[in-house]
Design a protein around this motif. Structure first.
Motif, PDB file in Angstrom:
ATOM      1  N   GLY A 249      10.870  -2.485  -4.580  1.00 25.39           N
ATOM      2  CA  GLY A 249       9.621  -1.746  -4.580  1.00 25.39           C
ATOM      3  C   GLY A 249       8.602  -2.408  -3.681  1.00 25.39           C
ATOM      4  N   GLY A 250       9.012  -3.479  -3.009  1.00 23.02           N
ATOM      5  CA  GLY A 250       8.163  -4.169  -2.046  1.00 23.02           C
ATOM      6  C   GLY A 250       8.220  -3.498  -0.692  1.00 23.02           C
ATOM      7  N   PHE A 251       8.228  -4.304   0.371  1.00 20.72           N
ATOM      8  CA  PHE A 251       8.044  -3.754   1.709  1.00 20.72           C
ATOM      9  C   PHE A 251       9.140  -4.205   2.671  1.00 20.72           C
ATOM     10  CE2 PHE A 251       3.843  -4.801  -0.192  1.00 20.72           C
ATOM     11  CZ  PHE A 251       3.551  -3.513  -0.618  1.00 20.72           C
ATOM     12  N   THR A 252       9.477  -3.289   3.588  1.00 26.10           N
ATOM     13  CA  THR A 252      10.518  -3.589   4.566  1.00 26.10           C
ATOM     14  C   THR A 252      10.131  -4.761   5.465  1.00 26.10           C
ATOM     15  OG1 THR A 252       9.585  -1.888   6.031  1.00 26.10           O
ATOM     16  CG2 THR A 252      11.435  -1.251   4.605  1.00 26.10           C
ATOM     17  N   LEU A 253       8.831  -5.014   5.639  1.00 26.73           N
ATOM     18  CA  LEU A 253       8.403  -6.169   6.429  1.00 26.73           C
ATOM     19  C   LEU A 253       8.996  -7.460   5.863  1.00 26.73           C
ATOM     20  CD1 LEU A 253       4.618  -5.362   7.061  1.00 26.73           C
ATOM     21  CD2 LEU A 253       6.424  -5.499   8.799  1.00 26.73           C
ATOM     22  N   PHE A 254       9.241  -7.460   4.548  1.00 20.78           N
ATOM     23  CA  PHE A 254       9.831  -8.631   3.899  1.00 20.78           C
ATOM     24  C   PHE A 254      11.323  -8.449   3.643  1.00 20.78           C
ATOM     25  CE2 PHE A 254       5.350  -9.103   2.794  1.00 20.78           C
ATOM     26  CZ  PHE A 254       5.150 -10.452   3.046  1.00 20.78           C
ATOM     27  N   THR A 255      11.726  -7.292   3.140  1.00 21.40           N
ATOM     28  CA  THR A 255      13.142  -7.139   2.772  1.00 21.40           C
ATOM     29  C   THR A 255      14.064  -7.282   3.975  1.00 21.40           C
ATOM     30  OG1 THR A 255      13.052  -4.715   2.981  1.00 21.40           O
ATOM     31  CG2 THR A 255      12.657  -5.662   0.787  1.00 21.40           C
ATOM     32  N   SER A 256      13.623  -6.837   5.137  1.00 19.32           N
ATOM     33  CA  SER A 256      14.479  -6.963   6.323  1.00 19.32           C
ATOM     34  C   SER A 256      14.747  -8.431   6.634  1.00 19.32           C
ATOM     35  CB  SER A 256      13.830  -6.284   7.522  1.00 19.32           C
ATOM     36  OG  SER A 256      12.558  -6.853   7.816  1.00 19.32           O
ATOM     37  N   ARG A 257      13.744  -9.265   6.455  1.00 20.88           N
ATOM     38  CA  ARG A 257      13.906 -10.703   6.710  1.00 20.88           C
ATOM     39  C   ARG A 257      14.706 -11.381   5.600  1.00 20.88           C
ATOM     40  NH1 ARG A 257       9.117  -9.035   9.010  1.00 20.88           N
ATOM     41  NH2 ARG A 257       8.246 -10.222  10.767  1.00 20.88           N
TER      42      ARG A 257
END
Length: 312
Positions: A191-199
């Protein structure tokens, strides 16, 4: 007259101790075995940290008790030792699909709270995050409210947060590497953000990641998130979609998370695991990890330490 024999084990209780401890003695394992019906001989999965106790929870034709009840009974015999107990059927124990929450599960932080720290609003945002994760307020409006407070924040802070503040949960790399080496598909769904999950997904070795997208104008956050928001129902939908895509049976799936927006996903999975979870989540999940690291999910599937693939 033939002597009565114990029924063949159909279930297993996996005991996993906190990393670095030496509490899982033969005596303790034996004590747990005594409270399990028709327990068979225990098997060590690790010399110090993990063991299996196969057992038969009911007579032929009888109803099996809730595994959570059996696990709670076993935990009661631990006398406070930092050991987790995972109870499940032996059938389909090895999983082919793994879904994981990110914040406070695969990493030790809540990324939105760390973003808020850069605008001096961490305490305010963290309070909203905590209420949402406990299920006291709806996830979607709570996310919009928190994101709005981040308007104008330079997105380059994400690199700083990942480099300086994010800690990977112990055992995560080994968990993902071992699952993938044995043919399982892995998805980080947040439920967070792709800016973080991608990394984070790349750091841990996940096959894919799904999360919410923050709207960016230039190099700054607009304070809005793309709709529809990925929350509780979207996590459930992802599990069902991937299960169908790869032809995986419901029993062959495992999911892990800590918050209220993980509940539907955990309930749908063959094995839903609450990790250091909020009380309502820990009570509802099939299993709970309060002490062990993430390699406990490998022991729960019957892997031995010698089977582990070390994540690079």
């Amino acid at each position: 007259m033939n002597a009565q024999t114990d029924p063949a084990p159909s279930h297993v209780a996996t005991l996993v101790a906190a990393s670095g401890t030496d509490v899982l003695s033969d005596a303790l394992i034996g004590r747990i075995a005594q409270v399990l019906p028709h327990a068979a001989a225990p098997t060590r999965l690790d010399k110090k940290l993990a063991a299996d106790i196969p057992f038969a929870p009911g007579s032929a034709g009888g109803a099996f008790p809730d595994p959570r009840v059996t696990a709670a009974t076993a935990r009661g015999a631990l006398d406070g030792a930092p050991v987790d107990v995972i109870v499940q059927p032996l059938a389909h124990r090895r999983k082919r699909l793994f879904l994981a929450d990110m914040d406070s599960t695969m990493i030790g932080q809540e990324c939105i709270d760390e973003l808020a720290d850069f605008v001096g609003l961490k305490d305010r945002v963290a309070a909203i995050t905590e209420r949402a994760m406990r299920g006291e307020i709806a996830f979607e409006p709570a996310l919009r409210e928190r994101v709005a407070l981040l308007a104008g924040l330079d997105i380059t802070v994400v690199d700083s947060i990942v480099a300086e503040r994010i800690t990977l949960t112990p055992g995560g790399k080994t968990l993902i590497a071992t699952l993938r080496a044995n043919g399982a598909y892995t998805c980080l769904v947040s439920g967070g953000f792709t800016l973080f999950t991608s990394r984070i997904a790349a750091m841990l070795g996940f096959d894919e990641n799904r999360a919410n997208r923050l709207i960016v104008e230039g190099d700054r956050l607009k304070g809005e998130v793309e709709e529809p928001i990925l929350g509780r129902e979207a996590k459930l939908a992802t599990l069902r979609e991937l299960r169908q895509k790869f032809g995986v049976r419901a029993e062959e799936t495992v999911a892990i998370g800590d918050g209220a927006n993980d509940l539907a996903m955990l309930d749908e999975a063959g094995l839903g695991v609450a990790f250091r979870a909020k009380p309502a989540v820990a009570a509802a999940a099939d299993a709970r990890l309060d002490h062990a690291d993430l390699t406990a999910l490998l022991y729960a599937q019957g892997y031995r330490t010698s089977d582990f693939v070390t994540g690079s």
